[in-house]
Structure formats: C-alpha cells, structure tokens
Design an enzyme around this catalytic site. Structure first.
Site, mmCIF file in Angstrom:
data_model
loop_
_atom_site.group_PDB
_atom_site.id
_atom_site.type_symbol
_atom_site.label_atom_id
_atom_site.label_comp_id
_atom_site.label_asym_id
_atom_site.label_seq_id
_atom_site.Cartn_x
_atom_site.Cartn_y
_atom_site.Cartn_z
ATOM 1 N N ASP A 1 0.850 -1.187 0.000
ATOM 2 C CA ASP A 1 0.000 0.000 0.000
ATOM 3 C C ASP A 1 0.892 1.245 0.000
ATOM 4 O O ASP A 1 1.867 1.333 0.742
ATOM 5 C CB ASP A 1 -0.921 -0.015 1.229
ATOM 6 N N ASN B 1 -12.675 -3.244 2.706
ATOM 7 C CA ASN B 1 -13.522 -2.060 2.880
ATOM 8 C C ASN B 1 -14.526 -2.051 1.725
ATOM 9 O O ASN B 1 -14.129 -2.153 0.562
ATOM 10 C CB ASN B 1 -12.684 -0.781 2.853
ATOM 11 N N HIS C 1 -10.108 -5.476 -3.276
ATOM 12 C CA HIS C 1 -8.777 -5.699 -2.703
ATOM 13 C C HIS C 1 -8.918 -6.066 -1.245
ATOM 14 O O HIS C 1 -9.779 -5.551 -0.537
ATOM 15 C CB HIS C 1 -7.883 -4.467 -2.874
HETATM 16 P P1 5GP Z 1 -9.617 1.302 0.260
HETATM 17 O O1 5GP Z 1 -9.679 2.593 1.037
HETATM 18 O O2 5GP Z 1 -10.344 1.417 -1.063
HETATM 19 O O3 5GP Z 1 -10.010 0.083 1.051
HETATM 20 O O4 5GP Z 1 -8.082 1.068 -0.027
HETATM 21 C C1 5GP Z 1 -7.415 1.616 -1.113
HETATM 22 C C2 5GP Z 1 -5.951 1.598 -0.738
HETATM 23 O O5 5GP Z 1 -5.204 1.831 -1.901
HETATM 24 C C3 5GP Z 1 -5.567 2.691 0.271
HETATM 25 O O6 5GP Z 1 -5.047 2.093 1.448
HETATM 26 C C4 5GP Z 1 -4.533 3.517 -0.483
HETATM 27 O O7 5GP Z 1 -3.460 3.938 0.346
HETATM 28 C C5 5GP Z 1 -4.067 2.570 -1.562
HETATM 29 N N1 5GP Z 1 -3.616 3.233 -2.778
HETATM 30 C C6 5GP Z 1 -4.229 4.286 -3.397
HETATM 31 N N2 5GP Z 1 -3.547 4.623 -4.507
HETATM 32 C C7 5GP Z 1 -2.485 3.761 -4.577
HETATM 33 C C8 5GP Z 1 -1.414 3.628 -5.520
HETATM 34 O O8 5GP Z 1 -1.302 4.351 -6.513
HETATM 35 N N3 5GP Z 1 -0.510 2.650 -5.274
HETATM 36 C C9 5GP Z 1 -0.601 1.833 -4.181
HETATM 37 N N4 5GP Z 1 0.354 0.906 -4.027
HETATM 38 N N5 5GP Z 1 -1.602 1.931 -3.280
HETATM 39 C C10 5GP Z 1 -2.532 2.885 -3.476
#
Ligand code: 5GP
Ligand code: ZN
Length: 113
Positions: free
Chosen positions: A31, A86, A99
């Site tokens: 992440d 999430n 994810h």
């Molecule tokens: P969500 O909030 O949708 O459950 O998680 C999305 C995750 O993707 C977040 O923890 C965020 O930090 C991560 N994320 C967002 N953009 C990127 C990216 O460009 N690269 C990586 N490796 N992680 C990302």
C-alpha cells in the site's frame, strides 16, 4: 479490465507499484500509504468493483489464502495480522477494484475506527 481503474493499471504495469507476489489469479503490492509495518493489498486480476459486486466464491477465497501465504512469507503469521475488505462509503472504500488489505507487524487496535 477497466481502462481507467487504478488497480487494473497497476496490474497492466502502466503505474508502478511495489509488487510482492503474483500468480495467475492474484497480484499483491505494498500500500502506498501504509498503516502498519506490513500493509499489502491483495487484488484479483479480474476487475470486480467491490465485495458487494463479487459473485465468484473461489475468486474471493483465493484472496484470503493468498494473504495468509504472504503473512507467512512476511513473517507476521505467528505474531498476528488483520485482513480487511472495505466495502462502499461507510467503510471508506476509495478504490473500486476489489482488494484485501493485509496489515500486521504491530499490535492492531479493536474495534477499528
Ligand atoms: P480502500 O480505502 O479502497 O479500502 O483502499 C485503497 C488503498 O489503496 C488505500 O489504502 C490507499 O493507500 C491505496 N492506494 C491508493 N492509490 C495507490 C497507488 O497508486 N498505489 C498503491 N500501491 N496503493 C494505493
Ligand atoms: Zn480494476
């Protein structure tokens, strides 16, 4: 594959990511905004927008077993870890490609915020 989906673009190697493991079905990368010493996202290659849209039990189950294997290779299986989907707004989902978060390497509080 969705053209404008961030994680599909990572899967297609159009956007760089710290990829830690992959197989025919899943890819795992660190992440970008880690919330724990180990914070890895386990992602299906197939574009599924969220758990709410998932219908393939095997596809969802593979993410969990992939995360469990990664926890062992990252050295956090014995100390413990958390896996989180999430889903939609109240859970704070920001990327609409399914994810599984794998978090560990520190004591995690419960309940989460
Ligand atoms: P969500 O909030 O949708 O459950 O998680 C999305 C995750 O993707 C977040 O923890 C965020 O930090 C991560 N994320 C967002 N953009 C990127 C990216 O460009 N690269 C990586 N490796 N992680 C990302
Ligand atoms: Zn996608």
């Amino acid at each position: 594959m969705a053209d404008d989906c961030l994680f599909c673009r990572i899967i297609r190697r159009e956007i760089p990511a710290a990829i830690v493991a992959e197989d025919a079905h899943c890819i795992a990368f660190r992440d970008i905004n880690a919330q724990a010493p180990v914070h890895i996202l386990v992602v299906p290659r197939e574009h599924i927008s969220s758990l709410d849209a998932a219908t393939d039990a095997a596809a969802v189950g593979r993410l969990a077993l992939f995360a469990a294997e990664l926890a062992r290779t990252e050295g956090i299986a014995a100390s413990g870890y958390r896996t989180v989907f999430n889903t939609n707004a109240d859970a704070g989902q920001t990327v609409f490609h399914l994810h599984l978060h794998l978090l560990g390497g520190r004591a995690l509080r419960w309940p989460p915020g």
